[in-house]
Write a protein that holds these residues in place. Sequence first.
Motif, PDB file in Angstrom:
ATOM      1  N   ASP A  11      11.617  22.672 -31.339  1.00 52.47           N
ATOM      2  CA  ASP A  11      10.285  22.631 -31.076  1.00 52.47           C
ATOM      3  C   ASP A  11       9.303  23.037 -31.936  1.00 52.47           C
ATOM      4  N   ASP A  12       8.170  22.461 -32.124  1.00 45.58           N
ATOM      5  CA  ASP A  12       7.120  22.799 -33.022  1.00 45.58           C
ATOM      6  C   ASP A  12       7.531  22.887 -34.496  1.00 45.58           C
ATOM      7  N   GLU A  56       5.127  15.146 -31.746  1.00 50.09           N
ATOM      8  CA  GLU A  56       4.252  15.533 -30.595  1.00 50.09           C
ATOM      9  C   GLU A  56       2.621  15.582 -30.892  1.00 50.09           C
TER      10      GLU A  56
END
Length: 280
Positions: free
Chosen positions: A180-181, A237
């Motif tokens: 993630d991220d 994202e």
Amino acid sequence: AKERGKGRHAVYDAELEQHQAADAQLGAELRQALDRGEFSLVYQPIVRLPDGKWTGVETLVRWTSPTRGFVGPDKFIPIAERTGLIVPLGDWILRTALRQAMAWVQQFGDDAPHEIGVNVSARQLREPGYAETVRDALAESGFDPERLVVEVTETAVFDGGVALDALQMLVTLGVKVALDDFGTGHSSLGLLRTCPADTLKVDKSFVDGIGGRSEEAVIATAMIQITNGLHLQAIAEGVETAEQADTLHRLGYRFAQGYHFSRPLSAQQLGDRLTESMLA
Ligand code: C2E
Ligand code: CA
Ligand code: CA
Ligand code: CA
């Protein structure tokens, strides 16, 4: 000057103590909130580019406190991590999400979201027996392990040792891992050699500046080349505009997530949308 310095320290200490007291108060409320059923889940679609077809959803937790009103996860998750509440809370999130995912499969069959993502904190991965907890939750729900995606941050993976072992065990169960991220925090490309990731979620901060000849566009391009080269999937994202979606597609991105496609939806809203699209 010495006096002033001391004074500043005193102010700083007092502020720090106030912060700590406020955090302790919030921590106590969070524990009650779990007992009282004040948490709920929303699901944000992840889509295929360029047609926007839903391929999966990411589970996001919400807290509506009777006294504070809506409190965002950016505020309460760090406290839940520090107090350890993230362990029982994370357990509730996983079980609820899996039960929901299975209900969609039963109701919508092949039209149900294919994958369901759940955010998992480093603190949870370090908990002894975490992989067994996930295995039991999967068995209880009847949901296909290969359709569960565990989203972890680079920081969690950097914790190394125990956390990495837990991730490895999840992979053995067939569960997928998404970093993630990606690109924020203490990233190192070397991490991609040790982490058993299937997917990189490219952080919104790179997507934001993707128009024009920005540095972000250069980085976003490099990231898609890395993921392709390593046979990983990339999800962009925080896509908020059609222009960003077009640019990402042109750069080679095949999956995206963001307000441009859909805000996070309640289970009810998501079910309604699926029903509509099946009738269409
Ligand atoms: P995240 O995992 O990076 O989740 C994505 C965040 O970006 C979500 O915020 C989502 O609502 C928001 N978002 C999605 N598309 C857009 C967009 O186009 N524009 C903008 N501005 N934002 C967008 P949310 O739900 O407030 O969650 C914030 C963070 O809290 C998450 O970041 C995650 O780190 C944490 N979190 C949320 N739910 C959970 C959970 O169930 N467990 C754990 N451990 N952490 C969670
Ligand atoms: Ca996430
Ligand atoms: Ca993210
Ligand atoms: Ca984030």
